[in-house]
Design an enzyme around this catalytic site. Sequence first.
Site, mmCIF file in Angstrom:
data_model
loop_
_atom_site.group_PDB
_atom_site.id
_atom_site.type_symbol
_atom_site.label_atom_id
_atom_site.label_comp_id
_atom_site.label_asym_id
_atom_site.label_seq_id
_atom_site.Cartn_x
_atom_site.Cartn_y
_atom_site.Cartn_z
ATOM 1 N N GLY A 196 77.539 74.188 -49.986
ATOM 2 C CA GLY A 196 76.105 74.209 -49.690
ATOM 3 C C GLY A 196 75.662 73.222 -48.620
ATOM 4 O O GLY A 196 74.473 72.913 -48.528
ATOM 5 N N HIS A 230 85.048 75.505 -54.719
ATOM 6 C CA HIS A 230 85.483 76.628 -53.890
ATOM 7 C C HIS A 230 84.267 77.449 -53.420
ATOM 8 O O HIS A 230 84.326 78.667 -53.323
ATOM 9 C CB HIS A 230 86.432 77.521 -54.709
ATOM 10 C CG HIS A 230 87.625 78.020 -53.948
ATOM 11 N ND1 HIS A 230 88.863 77.453 -54.039
ATOM 12 C CD2 HIS A 230 87.767 79.066 -53.095
ATOM 13 C CE1 HIS A 230 89.721 78.125 -53.288
ATOM 14 N NE2 HIS A 230 89.074 79.108 -52.690
ATOM 15 N N SER A 246 84.895 69.914 -55.007
ATOM 16 C CA SER A 246 84.632 71.292 -54.565
ATOM 17 C C SER A 246 84.764 72.249 -55.736
ATOM 18 O O SER A 246 85.602 72.040 -56.622
ATOM 19 C CB SER A 246 85.664 71.666 -53.479
ATOM 20 O OG SER A 246 85.558 73.036 -53.109
ATOM 21 N N ARG A 286 74.537 72.591 -45.195
ATOM 22 C CA ARG A 286 73.981 73.538 -44.224
ATOM 23 C C ARG A 286 73.383 72.889 -42.986
ATOM 24 O O ARG A 286 72.736 73.569 -42.171
ATOM 25 C CB ARG A 286 72.897 74.395 -44.916
ATOM 26 C CG ARG A 286 73.438 75.212 -46.084
ATOM 27 C CD ARG A 286 74.424 76.265 -45.594
ATOM 28 N NE ARG A 286 75.020 77.021 -46.661
ATOM 29 C CZ ARG A 286 76.276 76.822 -47.114
ATOM 30 N NH1 ARG A 286 77.048 75.889 -46.589
ATOM 31 N NH2 ARG A 286 76.763 77.580 -48.073
HETATM 32 C C1 LIG Z 1 85.676 83.829 -47.634
HETATM 33 C C2 LIG Z 1 86.151 82.504 -48.155
HETATM 34 C C3 LIG Z 1 87.515 82.239 -48.177
HETATM 35 C C4 LIG Z 1 87.968 80.995 -48.647
HETATM 36 N N1 LIG Z 1 89.326 80.720 -48.623
HETATM 37 C C5 LIG Z 1 89.759 79.510 -49.060
HETATM 38 C C6 LIG Z 1 91.150 79.170 -49.026
HETATM 39 O O1 LIG Z 1 92.007 79.944 -48.632
HETATM 40 N N2 LIG Z 1 91.521 77.932 -49.465
HETATM 41 C C7 LIG Z 1 90.594 77.023 -49.926
HETATM 42 O O2 LIG Z 1 90.969 75.917 -50.303
HETATM 43 N N3 LIG Z 1 89.281 77.327 -49.960
HETATM 44 C C8 LIG Z 1 88.848 78.528 -49.536
HETATM 45 N N4 LIG Z 1 87.507 78.806 -49.559
HETATM 46 C C9 LIG Z 1 86.550 77.766 -50.027
HETATM 47 C C10 LIG Z 1 86.093 76.874 -48.865
HETATM 48 O O3 LIG Z 1 87.155 76.139 -48.346
HETATM 49 C C11 LIG Z 1 85.015 75.876 -49.298
HETATM 50 O O4 LIG Z 1 85.453 75.161 -50.418
HETATM 51 C C12 LIG Z 1 83.658 76.529 -49.587
HETATM 52 O O5 LIG Z 1 83.439 77.652 -48.773
HETATM 53 C C13 LIG Z 1 82.559 75.484 -49.371
HETATM 54 O O6 LIG Z 1 81.308 76.010 -49.636
HETATM 55 P P1 LIG Z 1 80.282 76.532 -48.485
HETATM 56 O O7 LIG Z 1 80.849 77.829 -48.002
HETATM 57 O O8 LIG Z 1 79.023 76.697 -49.245
HETATM 58 O O9 LIG Z 1 80.205 75.501 -47.399
HETATM 59 C C14 LIG Z 1 87.037 80.035 -49.099
HETATM 60 C C15 LIG Z 1 85.660 80.316 -49.044
HETATM 61 C C16 LIG Z 1 85.211 81.531 -48.578
HETATM 62 C C17 LIG Z 1 83.727 81.785 -48.514
#
Ligand SMILES: Cc1cc2nc3c(=O)[nH]c(=O)nc-3n(C[C@H](O)[C@H](O)[C@H](O)COP(=O)(O)O)c2cc1C
Length: 326
Positions: free
Chosen positions: A257, A224, A222, A259
Amino acid sequence: MSLKCRECKECNGIACRGEIPGLGGKDTGRSFIRNAEKMKEVKINLDVLCDDAPIFTEAEILSQKMAAPIFVAPVAGIKGNYGADISEYDYNCNVLKACEDTGIVGFTGDGIDLENLFALPAQAVNDHGGKGIVTIKPWIKEGVDARIDVLKDKKFMAVAMDVDAAGLPLLRAGKTPVENKNAEKLRYVKENLNKPFIVKGVMSVHAALVAKEAGADAIVVSNHGGRVLDDCKATIEVLPEIVKAVGDDMTVFVDGGIRSGMDVFKCLALGADGVLVGRPFALSCVKGGSEGLEKTIRLYIDQLQSTMRMTGCHSIKDIDASKVSF
Ligand SMILES: Cc1cc2nc3c(=O)[nH]c(=O)nc-3n(C[C@H](O)[C@H](O)[C@H](O)COP(=O)(O)O)c2cc1C
């Protein structure tokens, strides 16, 4: 309710680039955009000439039986990022209820505000029979200890640490900042919580092997969702080399990503044991509560199942690299 998310037909990071707080990827947003773009470049090999037998999407992951190897990703700061009028506790209760009703598992997130962003989500997991995975940010020892303390009397399935949050300026500036973690510091979390331990935010073979050395039970490939560093490779690009390097004795998840159920299939074909979905699931939950999220999860599972039908896969273990092309 006016949401910050533009609810684009395709959630690809283009319209929201750079919007943090909000839903965008960091700076130019190219890491988020690349995650979505590269996922689209993987193509599924249609081949239906096989026995007409039932299709099973079920999987067992970290000793947990699931309807499909799909998780709801941790998404913290739901008010600030989505502009949604819902508490962190209620959001996570909705996530966990939808997971319970569909037979999958959800993660909760973490942030500077220990009570609101960590303790309340952890309480939600506890209140749902411990059927959820809590995530701790890579705080210095004092911050990790405070969260271990919160978890002392709580039920939860497993614990994750999103190590890729180590560089976030806001989190480095606080009284209890985040830090880079080495194998020894990761081991500390695992040993003190005595639960399956997941290292989230692995984007290289090196990081995967450090997590393995630390005794992690699983990793999440990941970045993030592109929110921590601009111009990263896409997660689907680095997944195969990481899977190869860690071998069969470590569980590997991926996110970024994803979807549709077709995207879930692609990730499984390229070696993931399971996937996490972030923004699309979070948006469904913010807009439609647990029922809205449940509908979206069921759509992903249905799409995964019909993709398996169209590729000659009767169970999850039949999905391998021969089923996709670039
Ligand atoms: C608004 C937001 C808040 C997030 N907060 C966290 C978090 O607190 N801890 C974490 O491990 N990942 C966090 N993430 C990352 C997500 O867990 C994840 O890795 C990511 O959104 C995956 O991509 P996608 O949104 O394209 O599916 C966050 C993502 C977003 C968009």
